[in-house]
Write a protein that holds these residues in place. Structure first.
Motif, PDB file in Angstrom:
ATOM      1  N   ASN A 156     -42.208  96.364  -3.744  1.00  0.00           N
ATOM      2  CA  ASN A 156     -43.217  95.795  -2.851  1.00  0.00           C
ATOM      3  C   ASN A 156     -42.731  94.474  -2.252  1.00  0.00           C
ATOM      4  OD1 ASN A 156     -45.785  95.748  -1.557  1.00  0.00           O
ATOM      5  ND2 ASN A 156     -46.510  94.307  -3.094  1.00  0.00           N
ATOM      6  N   GLY A 157     -41.978  93.703  -3.032  1.00  0.00           N
ATOM      7  CA  GLY A 157     -41.417  92.451  -2.524  1.00  0.00           C
ATOM      8  C   GLY A 157     -40.372  92.671  -1.443  1.00  0.00           C
ATOM      9  N   LEU A 158     -39.592  93.743  -1.610  1.00  0.00           N
ATOM     10  CA  LEU A 158     -38.554  94.060  -0.620  1.00  0.00           C
ATOM     11  C   LEU A 158     -39.123  94.724   0.630  1.00  0.00           C
ATOM     12  CD1 LEU A 158     -35.718  95.490  -2.916  1.00  0.00           C
ATOM     13  CD2 LEU A 158     -35.751  93.269  -1.759  1.00  0.00           C
ATOM     14  N   PHE A 159     -40.096  95.597   0.448  1.00  0.00           N
ATOM     15  CA  PHE A 159     -40.608  96.416   1.548  1.00  0.00           C
ATOM     16  C   PHE A 159     -42.143  96.432   1.572  1.00  0.00           C
ATOM     17  CE2 PHE A 159     -36.643  98.359  -0.051  1.00  0.00           C
ATOM     18  CZ  PHE A 159     -35.831  98.194   1.067  1.00  0.00           C
ATOM     19  N   PRO A 160     -42.787  95.289   1.744  1.00  0.00           N
ATOM     20  CA  PRO A 160     -44.255  95.254   1.661  1.00  0.00           C
ATOM     21  C   PRO A 160     -44.945  96.133   2.706  1.00  0.00           C
ATOM     22  CG  PRO A 160     -43.398  93.176   2.498  1.00  0.00           C
ATOM     23  CD  PRO A 160     -42.221  93.984   2.034  1.00  0.00           C
ATOM     24  N   GLU A 161     -44.420  96.172   3.925  1.00  0.00           N
ATOM     25  CA  GLU A 161     -45.044  97.002   4.966  1.00  0.00           C
ATOM     26  C   GLU A 161     -44.854  98.491   4.682  1.00  0.00           C
ATOM     27  OE1 GLU A 161     -40.905  96.703   5.650  1.00  0.00           O
ATOM     28  OE2 GLU A 161     -42.280  95.017   5.494  1.00  0.00           O
ATOM     29  N   PHE A 162     -43.736  98.835   4.067  1.00  0.00           N
ATOM     30  CA  PHE A 162     -43.465 100.245   3.761  1.00  0.00           C
ATOM     31  C   PHE A 162     -44.415 100.756   2.689  1.00  0.00           C
ATOM     32  CE2 PHE A 162     -41.228 103.563   1.367  1.00  0.00           C
ATOM     33  CZ  PHE A 162     -41.076 104.493   2.384  1.00  0.00           C
ATOM     34  N   VAL A 163     -44.718  99.926   1.701  1.00  0.00           N
ATOM     35  CA  VAL A 163     -45.617 100.312   0.609  1.00  0.00           C
ATOM     36  C   VAL A 163     -46.977 100.740   1.159  1.00  0.00           C
ATOM     37  CG1 VAL A 163     -46.881  99.373  -1.384  1.00  0.00           C
ATOM     38  CG2 VAL A 163     -44.423  98.978  -1.152  1.00  0.00           C
ATOM     39  N   GLN A 164     -47.384 100.139   2.271  1.00  0.00           N
ATOM     40  CA  GLN A 164     -48.672 100.482   2.882  1.00  0.00           C
ATOM     41  C   GLN A 164     -48.585 101.741   3.753  1.00  0.00           C
ATOM     42  OE1 GLN A 164     -51.305  98.754   1.816  1.00  0.00           O
ATOM     43  NE2 GLN A 164     -49.796  97.631   0.625  1.00  0.00           N
ATOM     44  N   ARG A 165     -47.381 102.141   4.136  1.00  0.00           N
ATOM     45  CA  ARG A 165     -47.207 103.253   5.074  1.00  0.00           C
ATOM     46  C   ARG A 165     -47.290 104.628   4.430  1.00  0.00           C
ATOM     47  NH1 ARG A 165     -42.006 102.197   8.811  1.00  0.00           N
ATOM     48  NH2 ARG A 165     -42.450 104.353   9.349  1.00  0.00           N
ATOM     49  N   VAL A 166     -46.722 104.767   3.245  1.00  0.00           N
ATOM     50  CA  VAL A 166     -46.580 106.106   2.663  1.00  0.00           C
ATOM     51  C   VAL A 166     -47.712 106.396   1.689  1.00  0.00           C
ATOM     52  CG1 VAL A 166     -44.073 106.185   2.948  1.00  0.00           C
ATOM     53  CG2 VAL A 166     -45.028 105.341   0.817  1.00  0.00           C
ATOM     54  N   PRO A 167     -48.063 107.667   1.543  1.00  0.00           N
ATOM     55  CA  PRO A 167     -49.106 108.029   0.572  1.00  0.00           C
ATOM     56  C   PRO A 167     -48.726 107.574  -0.837  1.00  0.00           C
ATOM     57  CG  PRO A 167     -48.635 109.877   2.018  1.00  0.00           C
ATOM     58  CD  PRO A 167     -47.587 108.828   2.300  1.00  0.00           C
ATOM     59  N   GLN A 168     -49.735 107.210  -1.582  1.00  0.00           N
ATOM     60  CA  GLN A 168     -49.553 106.665  -2.928  1.00  0.00           C
ATOM     61  C   GLN A 168     -48.760 107.606  -3.834  1.00  0.00           C
ATOM     62  OE1 GLN A 168     -52.849 104.319  -4.453  1.00  0.00           O
ATOM     63  NE2 GLN A 168     -52.793 105.535  -6.315  1.00  0.00           N
ATOM     64  N   TYR A 169     -49.030 108.929  -3.744  1.00  0.00           N
ATOM     65  CA  TYR A 169     -48.333 109.853  -4.648  1.00  0.00           C
ATOM     66  C   TYR A 169     -46.838 109.923  -4.341  1.00  0.00           C
ATOM     67  CZ  TYR A 169     -48.024 113.645  -1.171  1.00  0.00           C
ATOM     68  OH  TYR A 169     -47.711 114.401  -0.073  1.00  0.00           O
ATOM     69  N   MET A 170     -46.445 109.738  -3.069  1.00  0.00           N
ATOM     70  CA  MET A 170     -45.017 109.736  -2.723  1.00  0.00           C
ATOM     71  C   MET A 170     -44.340 108.480  -3.248  1.00  0.00           C
ATOM     72  SD  MET A 170     -44.853 111.038   1.195  1.00  0.00           S
ATOM     73  CE  MET A 170     -45.637 112.563   1.724  1.00  0.00           C
ATOM     74  N   LEU A 171     -44.982 107.344  -3.063  1.00  0.00           N
ATOM     75  CA  LEU A 171     -44.438 106.083  -3.547  1.00  0.00           C
ATOM     76  C   LEU A 171     -44.311 106.104  -5.070  1.00  0.00           C
ATOM     77  CD1 LEU A 171     -43.464 103.214  -2.955  1.00  0.00           C
ATOM     78  CD2 LEU A 171     -45.859 102.482  -3.090  1.00  0.00           C
ATOM     79  N   ALA A 172     -45.342 106.599  -5.741  1.00  0.00           N
ATOM     80  CA  ALA A 172     -45.311 106.671  -7.202  1.00  0.00           C
ATOM     81  C   ALA A 172     -44.157 107.548  -7.682  1.00  0.00           C
ATOM     82  CB  ALA A 172     -46.648 107.201  -7.735  1.00  0.00           C
ATOM     83  N   THR A 178     -46.718 107.924 -12.222  1.00  0.00           N
ATOM     84  CA  THR A 178     -47.792 108.741 -11.650  1.00  0.00           C
ATOM     85  C   THR A 178     -48.616 107.938 -10.638  1.00  0.00           C
ATOM     86  OG1 THR A 178     -49.421 108.091 -13.320  1.00  0.00           O
ATOM     87  CG2 THR A 178     -48.020 110.032 -13.829  1.00  0.00           C
ATOM     88  N   PRO A 179     -49.295 108.633  -9.725  1.00  0.00           N
ATOM     89  CA  PRO A 179     -50.189 107.939  -8.793  1.00  0.00           C
ATOM     90  C   PRO A 179     -51.294 107.165  -9.518  1.00  0.00           C
ATOM     91  CG  PRO A 179     -49.800 110.189  -8.059  1.00  0.00           C
ATOM     92  CD  PRO A 179     -49.193 110.065  -9.426  1.00  0.00           C
ATOM     93  N   GLU A 180     -51.750 107.691 -10.648  1.00  0.00           N
ATOM     94  CA  GLU A 180     -52.795 107.013 -11.415  1.00  0.00           C
ATOM     95  C   GLU A 180     -52.302 105.661 -11.933  1.00  0.00           C
ATOM     96  OE1 GLU A 180     -53.495 111.205 -10.991  1.00  0.00           O
ATOM     97  OE2 GLU A 180     -51.790 110.233 -11.989  1.00  0.00           O
TER      98      GLU A 180
END
Length: 189
Positions: A156-172, A178-180
């Protein structure tokens, strides 16, 4: 359409206008809707994709049936299943648009032709692959040496805007949890 690609190439090598014309004749542009597949498991990967706009991801299905994202490709990044692409073997991966996406692609049969016509382009691809390999090594190190929460905060520190772009389950899945669990981390703020 190819200006983004040519600008990216020119960050690594000096590309002349006649060489840009050769490349433009070898590359093709495509648009993909969110969730569209560029490659499915079992198919042979026929292209290497440069992301002009949007986001694609490379993932596989693990033995538990869960999606495991191994790479993302966003603007000015290349993404392919390199093993399938280079050796023309069936892929073990999927490539999917995580957002509506525009890409420029080089087909496998034009890849070697490109190197013959513009030998210095090999330097560009070597440098891009070196950066990609370095990023993969660091990701593996982080998976083994950081806690899940540390991985999230580091990414999140490296790519804060990217963290908001992709669905949570993909990022997890990319970060190895897990997404949870991701929801719990985000709830701590």
């Amino acid at each position: 359409m190819y200006n983004e690609l040519f600008n990216h190439i020119n960050r690594f090598i000096d590309l002349k206008s006649d060489e840009q014309e050769i490349l433009a004749s070898l590359f093709k542009s495509f648009s993909f809707k969110k969730k569209a597949f560029l490659l499915e498991q079992g198919q042979v990967c026929r292209a290497n994709y440069f992301v002009v706009k949007g986001c694609i991801r490379l993932y596989f299905i693990d033995i538990k049936g869960a999606e495991q994202t191994t790479q993302f490709g966003i603007e000015n990044w290349w993404l392919t299943d390199l093993t399938s692409f280079l050796f023309q073997k069936p892929s073990e991966f999927f490539i999917q648009a995580a957002e509506n996406t525009e890409v420029i692609a080089i087909d496998q049969h034009d890849y070697d032709e490109m190197f013959k016509k513009i030998p210095k382009i090999e330097r560009y691809f070597r440098l891009v692959l070196q950066k990609n390999h370095q990023a993969s090594q660091r990701r593996i190190m982080f998976l083994y040496s950081f806690t899940a929460e540390e991985r999230y905060h580091h990414f999140n520190g490296l790519f804060p805007e990217f963290v908001q772009r992709v669905p949570q389950y993909m990022l997890a899945s990319y970060l190895g949890f897990t997404p949870e669990f991701l929801s719990k981390i985000r709830a701590k703020k």
